[in-house]
Design a protein around this motif. Structure first.
Motif, PDB file in Angstrom:
ATOM      1  N   ASN A 173      51.640  53.162  40.840  1.00 16.20           N
ATOM      2  CA  ASN A 173      51.755  51.902  41.571  1.00 16.20           C
ATOM      3  C   ASN A 173      52.500  50.826  40.786  1.00 16.20           C
ATOM      4  OD1 ASN A 173      51.299  50.716  44.026  1.00 16.20           O
ATOM      5  ND2 ASN A 173      49.218  50.067  43.568  1.00 16.20           N
ATOM      6  N   VAL A 174      52.943  51.148  39.585  1.00 12.32           N
ATOM      7  CA  VAL A 174      53.794  50.299  38.748  1.00 12.32           C
ATOM      8  C   VAL A 174      53.236  48.878  38.601  1.00 12.32           C
ATOM      9  CG1 VAL A 174      56.206  49.758  38.203  1.00 12.32           C
ATOM     10  CG2 VAL A 174      55.704  51.599  39.771  1.00 12.32           C
ATOM     11  N   GLY A 175      51.933  48.770  38.456  1.00 17.12           N
ATOM     12  CA  GLY A 175      51.337  47.473  38.170  1.00 17.12           C
ATOM     13  C   GLY A 175      51.439  46.452  39.277  1.00 17.12           C
ATOM     14  N   SER A 176      51.603  46.878  40.523  1.00 18.51           N
ATOM     15  CA  SER A 176      51.784  45.899  41.603  1.00 18.51           C
ATOM     16  C   SER A 176      50.549  45.017  41.785  1.00 18.51           C
ATOM     17  CB  SER A 176      52.124  46.611  42.915  1.00 18.51           C
ATOM     18  OG  SER A 176      51.102  47.517  43.288  1.00 18.51           O
ATOM     19  N   SER A 177      49.362  45.589  41.654  1.00 20.66           N
ATOM     20  CA  SER A 177      48.149  44.778  41.761  1.00 20.66           C
ATOM     21  C   SER A 177      48.054  43.787  40.612  1.00 20.66           C
ATOM     22  CB  SER A 177      46.911  45.685  41.785  1.00 20.66           C
ATOM     23  OG  SER A 177      46.937  46.528  42.908  1.00 20.66           O
ATOM     24  N   GLN A 178      48.465  44.219  39.418  1.00 15.26           N
ATOM     25  CA  GLN A 178      48.451  43.322  38.263  1.00 15.26           C
ATOM     26  C   GLN A 178      49.445  42.174  38.433  1.00 15.26           C
ATOM     27  OE1 GLN A 178      46.660  43.162  35.445  1.00 15.26           O
ATOM     28  NE2 GLN A 178      45.321  44.876  35.939  1.00 15.26           N
ATOM     29  N   LEU A 179      50.561  42.440  39.101  1.00 17.04           N
ATOM     30  CA  LEU A 179      51.518  41.369  39.378  1.00 17.04           C
ATOM     31  C   LEU A 179      50.883  40.289  40.247  1.00 17.04           C
ATOM     32  CD1 LEU A 179      54.805  43.354  40.140  1.00 17.04           C
ATOM     33  CD2 LEU A 179      54.363  41.891  38.162  1.00 17.04           C
ATOM     34  N   VAL A 180      50.121  40.714  41.238  1.00 21.33           N
ATOM     35  CA  VAL A 180      49.429  39.752  42.101  1.00 21.33           C
ATOM     36  C   VAL A 180      48.435  38.936  41.284  1.00 21.33           C
ATOM     37  CG1 VAL A 180      47.876  39.517  44.077  1.00 21.33           C
ATOM     38  CG2 VAL A 180      49.745  41.187  44.157  1.00 21.33           C
ATOM     39  N   LEU A 181      47.665  39.611  40.433  1.00 22.35           N
ATOM     40  CA  LEU A 181      46.662  38.921  39.626  1.00 22.35           C
ATOM     41  C   LEU A 181      47.290  37.922  38.665  1.00 22.35           C
ATOM     42  CD1 LEU A 181      44.301  41.928  38.799  1.00 22.35           C
ATOM     43  CD2 LEU A 181      43.734  39.975  40.236  1.00 22.35           C
ATOM     44  N   LYS A 182      48.423  38.289  38.071  1.00 22.42           N
ATOM     45  CA  LYS A 182      49.015  37.435  37.047  1.00 22.42           C
ATOM     46  C   LYS A 182      49.820  36.282  37.631  1.00 22.42           C
ATOM     47  CE  LYS A 182      51.935  37.489  32.902  1.00 22.42           C
ATOM     48  NZ  LYS A 182      52.625  38.309  31.881  1.00 22.42           N
TER      49      LYS A 182
ATOM     50  N   PHE B 219      45.243  52.996  45.945  1.00 21.15           N
ATOM     51  CA  PHE B 219      46.364  52.051  45.863  1.00 21.15           C
ATOM     52  C   PHE B 219      46.117  50.852  46.776  1.00 21.15           C
ATOM     53  CE2 PHE B 219      49.858  55.415  44.864  1.00 21.15           C
ATOM     54  CZ  PHE B 219      49.355  55.536  43.583  1.00 21.15           C
ATOM     55  N   PHE B 220      45.866  51.157  48.037  1.00 25.03           N
ATOM     56  CA  PHE B 220      45.717  50.105  49.036  1.00 25.03           C
ATOM     57  C   PHE B 220      44.494  49.240  48.727  1.00 25.03           C
ATOM     58  CE2 PHE B 220      46.511  49.511  53.893  1.00 25.03           C
ATOM     59  CZ  PHE B 220      46.848  48.188  53.644  1.00 25.03           C
ATOM     60  N   LYS B 221      43.420  49.877  48.314  1.00 28.95           N
ATOM     61  CA  LYS B 221      42.188  49.156  47.982  1.00 28.95           C
ATOM     62  C   LYS B 221      42.421  48.187  46.829  1.00 28.95           C
ATOM     63  CE  LYS B 221      37.487  50.145  46.306  1.00 28.95           C
ATOM     64  NZ  LYS B 221      36.534  51.231  45.983  1.00 28.95           N
ATOM     65  N   SER B 222      43.105  48.621  45.775  1.00 32.13           N
ATOM     66  CA  SER B 222      43.347  47.761  44.611  1.00 32.13           C
ATOM     67  C   SER B 222      44.255  46.589  44.967  1.00 32.13           C
ATOM     68  CB  SER B 222      43.950  48.572  43.462  1.00 32.13           C
ATOM     69  OG  SER B 222      45.222  49.083  43.815  1.00 32.13           O
ATOM     70  N   PHE B 223      45.234  46.816  45.854  1.00 28.34           N
ATOM     71  CA  PHE B 223      46.118  45.748  46.302  1.00 28.34           C
ATOM     72  C   PHE B 223      45.347  44.678  47.073  1.00 28.34           C
ATOM     73  CE2 PHE B 223      48.543  44.110  49.946  1.00 28.34           C
ATOM     74  CZ  PHE B 223      49.503  43.370  49.281  1.00 28.34           C
ATOM     75  N   MET B 224      44.497  45.115  48.005  1.00 26.84           N
ATOM     76  CA  MET B 224      43.718  44.178  48.810  1.00 26.84           C
ATOM     77  C   MET B 224      42.769  43.357  47.941  1.00 26.84           C
ATOM     78  SD  MET B 224      44.588  44.967  52.068  1.00 26.84           S
ATOM     79  CE  MET B 224      43.285  44.753  53.242  1.00 26.84           C
ATOM     80  N   VAL B 225      42.103  44.040  47.027  1.00 26.40           N
ATOM     81  CA  VAL B 225      41.118  43.367  46.184  1.00 26.40           C
ATOM     82  C   VAL B 225      41.800  42.393  45.228  1.00 26.40           C
ATOM     83  CG1 VAL B 225      39.395  43.725  44.372  1.00 26.40           C
ATOM     84  CG2 VAL B 225      39.413  45.207  46.379  1.00 26.40           C
ATOM     85  N   ALA B 226      42.971  42.758  44.697  1.00 28.24           N
ATOM     86  CA  ALA B 226      43.691  41.852  43.794  1.00 28.24           C
ATOM     87  C   ALA B 226      44.005  40.535  44.481  1.00 28.24           C
ATOM     88  CB  ALA B 226      44.981  42.523  43.306  1.00 28.24           C
ATOM     89  N   TYR B 227      44.500  40.592  45.705  1.00 29.87           N
ATOM     90  CA  TYR B 227      44.813  39.370  46.439  1.00 29.87           C
ATOM     91  C   TYR B 227      43.562  38.523  46.660  1.00 29.87           C
ATOM     92  CZ  TYR B 227      45.982  36.211  50.222  1.00 29.87           C
ATOM     93  OH  TYR B 227      46.125  35.091  50.980  1.00 29.87           O
ATOM     94  N   LEU B 228      42.477  39.167  47.080  1.00 31.50           N
ATOM     95  CA  LEU B 228      41.251  38.429  47.353  1.00 31.50           C
ATOM     96  C   LEU B 228      40.670  37.805  46.085  1.00 31.50           C
ATOM     97  CD1 LEU B 228      39.631  40.942  49.862  1.00 31.50           C
ATOM     98  CD2 LEU B 228      40.519  38.672  50.405  1.00 31.50           C
ATOM     99  N   ARG B 229      40.810  38.480  44.960  1.00 29.00           N
ATOM    100  CA  ARG B 229      40.314  37.931  43.686  1.00 29.00           C
ATOM    101  C   ARG B 229      41.088  36.669  43.296  1.00 29.00           C
ATOM    102  NH1 ARG B 229      40.639  42.808  39.612  1.00 29.00           N
ATOM    103  NH2 ARG B 229      39.961  41.225  38.103  1.00 29.00           N
ATOM    104  N   VAL B 230      42.415  36.697  43.451  1.00 34.46           N
ATOM    105  CA  VAL B 230      43.206  35.520  43.112  1.00 34.46           C
ATOM    106  C   VAL B 230      42.852  34.349  44.021  1.00 34.46           C
ATOM    107  CG1 VAL B 230      45.540  34.578  43.024  1.00 34.46           C
ATOM    108  CG2 VAL B 230      45.103  36.875  42.159  1.00 34.46           C
TER     109      VAL B 230
ATOM    110  N   PHE C 214      35.556  36.113  47.801  1.00 37.36           N
ATOM    111  CA  PHE C 214      34.702  37.192  47.338  1.00 37.36           C
ATOM    112  C   PHE C 214      33.777  37.744  48.419  1.00 37.36           C
ATOM    113  CE2 PHE C 214      35.898  35.126  43.366  1.00 37.36           C
ATOM    114  CZ  PHE C 214      36.274  36.237  42.616  1.00 37.36           C
ATOM    115  N   THR C 215      33.654  37.044  49.536  1.00 32.87           N
ATOM    116  CA  THR C 215      32.752  37.527  50.595  1.00 32.87           C
ATOM    117  C   THR C 215      33.158  38.911  51.114  1.00 32.87           C
ATOM    118  OG1 THR C 215      32.157  35.281  51.256  1.00 32.87           O
ATOM    119  CG2 THR C 215      31.761  37.037  52.855  1.00 32.87           C
ATOM    120  N   PRO C 216      34.440  39.139  51.476  1.00 28.56           N
ATOM    121  CA  PRO C 216      34.795  40.488  51.934  1.00 28.56           C
ATOM    122  C   PRO C 216      34.646  41.546  50.836  1.00 28.56           C
ATOM    123  CG  PRO C 216      36.759  39.116  51.693  1.00 28.56           C
ATOM    124  CD  PRO C 216      35.579  38.212  51.571  1.00 28.56           C
ATOM    125  N   ILE C 217      34.870  41.167  49.569  1.00 27.43           N
ATOM    126  CA  ILE C 217      34.667  42.116  48.469  1.00 27.43           C
ATOM    127  C   ILE C 217      33.189  42.467  48.369  1.00 27.43           C
ATOM    128  CG2 ILE C 217      34.860  42.466  45.985  1.00 27.43           C
ATOM    129  CD1 ILE C 217      37.261  40.632  45.954  1.00 27.43           C
TER     130      ILE C 217
END
Length: 400
Positions: free
Chosen positions: A51-60, A113-124, A128-131
């Motif tokens: 996934n080439v760090g796409s979730s980490q890009l969202v977080l950062k 992949f999809f789960k980590s992407f969704m959660v990264a956005y919600l964390r930023v 936290f309710t849907p998580i």
């Protein structure tokens, strides 16, 4: 604070339920089939870095961007990366996983992949309710399926995939902004921006990949040193228990990670305090392992009498997992300051030492191979302490 409490409750509930599900699964399928699960679970873990760090890009970066167009550009890049990496995961599964399991394994990887992407956005966005809802509902459904339906490894993998899909559906339906980003996917981003995000994503992904190597290399080493399937099954169960402990201690870290990424970068005083706390965390590791020893002896004989030597392996695996948490605190600091090279140098030093350790244990027959995770923990703690102390000394002088 209320959000942290609710999130912690939901996360601990998820950890407890998933740990219970794995313990029930171990008793149902036994050591031999647990050993069969080891390479599949390793593949699922490592495939996440396609996934080439796409979730980490969202977080950062998402919290650092102010304009709506910039945020849409970032999200569009990460979604494109996600789509391409999903195709790659599907193709590679057919190459590395046996015919009986490759299709469901690839489906699990894509759902992760999809789960980590969704959660990264919600964390930023601090949604936290849907998580919380997903943690409780999806894990509970998996436990029920393990109790009522699962009686072999194949059925467990299908249950795991279903649980991941349920998690995705809950988060997708709950928050409209995610749906808008996906529905308004745009390919009109500059090549310069694309290259910047991909380059950064690759660096962050490589850092995370090396952490995962360190997190899983004990099993890879033992698979190549010890051939007894029963022992490997016992070690996989000990690793499942150690991972549960690992998740308990990383819950707060998981909550604050996107916040820390931003504060370390912007606040020099916070950076110094973060370094100090990281160093102090070293002192708590031996205490936790000491407490785990009698508990492991008691519960192993009571619950898992068929898994010989489990009471010895659990404290050693826990020591290794805690040392990796200590390492993760340092890599977070280096990623926030865009000093990924330091994180890579630290991790490569550790992995090189592991390679020497493997050669040593493999060539000296009388050594007790079950001590490998304990020695690995010592290597991680030594290198990490040196790096974080040296960084603090060189980069926080103005605050001392």
């Amino acid at each position: 604070m209320n959000r942290l409490v609710l999130f912690s409750i939901s996360k601990y509930f998820e950890i407890a339920v998933l740990s219970t599900a794995m313990l029930i699964l171990a008793n149902k399928i036994g050591p031999l089939e647990m050993a069969l699960a080891m390479p599949i679970l390793l593949y699922v873990t490592y495939s996440n870095y396609l996934n080439v760090g796409s979730s980490q890009l969202v977080l950062k970066y998402l919290s650092r961007l102010n304009g709506k167009e910039e945020k849409i550009e970032l999200m569009s890049v990460t979604i494109v990366i996600f789509i391409i990496s999903s195709f790659a995961a599907f193709l590679l599964s057919s190459c590395f996983i046996t015919d009986d399991f490759w299709l469901i394994t690839s489906a699990i990887v894509i759902s992760v992949f999809f789960k980590s992407f969704m959660v990264a956005y919600l964390r930023v966005e601090e949604k936290f309710t849907p998580i919380n809802m997903s943690n409780i509902i999806a894990s509970s459904v998996l436990l029920v399926m393990v109790l009522c339906v699962v009686d072999n490894l194949s059925k467990y993998l299908y249950a795991l995939f279903f649980s991941n899909v349920l998690y995705i559906i809950i988060t997708f339906l709950y928050h409209s902004n995610i749906r808008n980003y996906i529905l308004n996917l745009s390919l009109r981003f500059s090549v310069e921006k694309l290259l910047f995000y991909v380059k950064t994503g690759v660096k962050i992904s490589f850092v995370s990949f090396l952490v995962t190597v360190i997190l899983t290399i004990d099993k890879i080493m033992l698979q190549n040193i010890i051939i007894e399937k029963e022992f490997l099954g016992t070690y996989q169960l000990a690793d499942n228990i150690g991972t549960a402990v690992y998740m308990i201690f990383t819950t707060i870290f998981y909550f604050f990670y996107p916040i820390w990424l931003k504060k370390i970068d912007e606040d020099k005083e916070f950076e110094k305090k973060y370094c100090d706390v990281t160093l102090y965390c070293l002192l708590g590791i031996p205490l936790i392992v000491f407490v785990a020893m009698p508990l492991s002896s008691f519960f192993s004989g009571l619950i898992f009498p068929d898994f010989t030597g489990l009471e010895l392996m659990i404290p050693r695996v826990i020591a290794l997992k805690l040392s990796i948490i200590y390492l993760t605190l340092s890599t977070t600091l280096f990623i926030s300051k865009s000093r990924e090279f330091l994180a890579i140098l630290l991790q490569m030093s550790i992995i090189f030492s592991f390679a020497l350790l493997f050669i040593f244990f493999n060539s000296v027959s009388f050594l007790d191979k079950t001590n490998i995770p304990l020695v690995m923990a010592g290597i991680i703690l030594t290198f990490n302490t040196i790096f974080i102390y040296d960084y603090r000394r060189k980069n926080t002088k103005t605050n001392t």
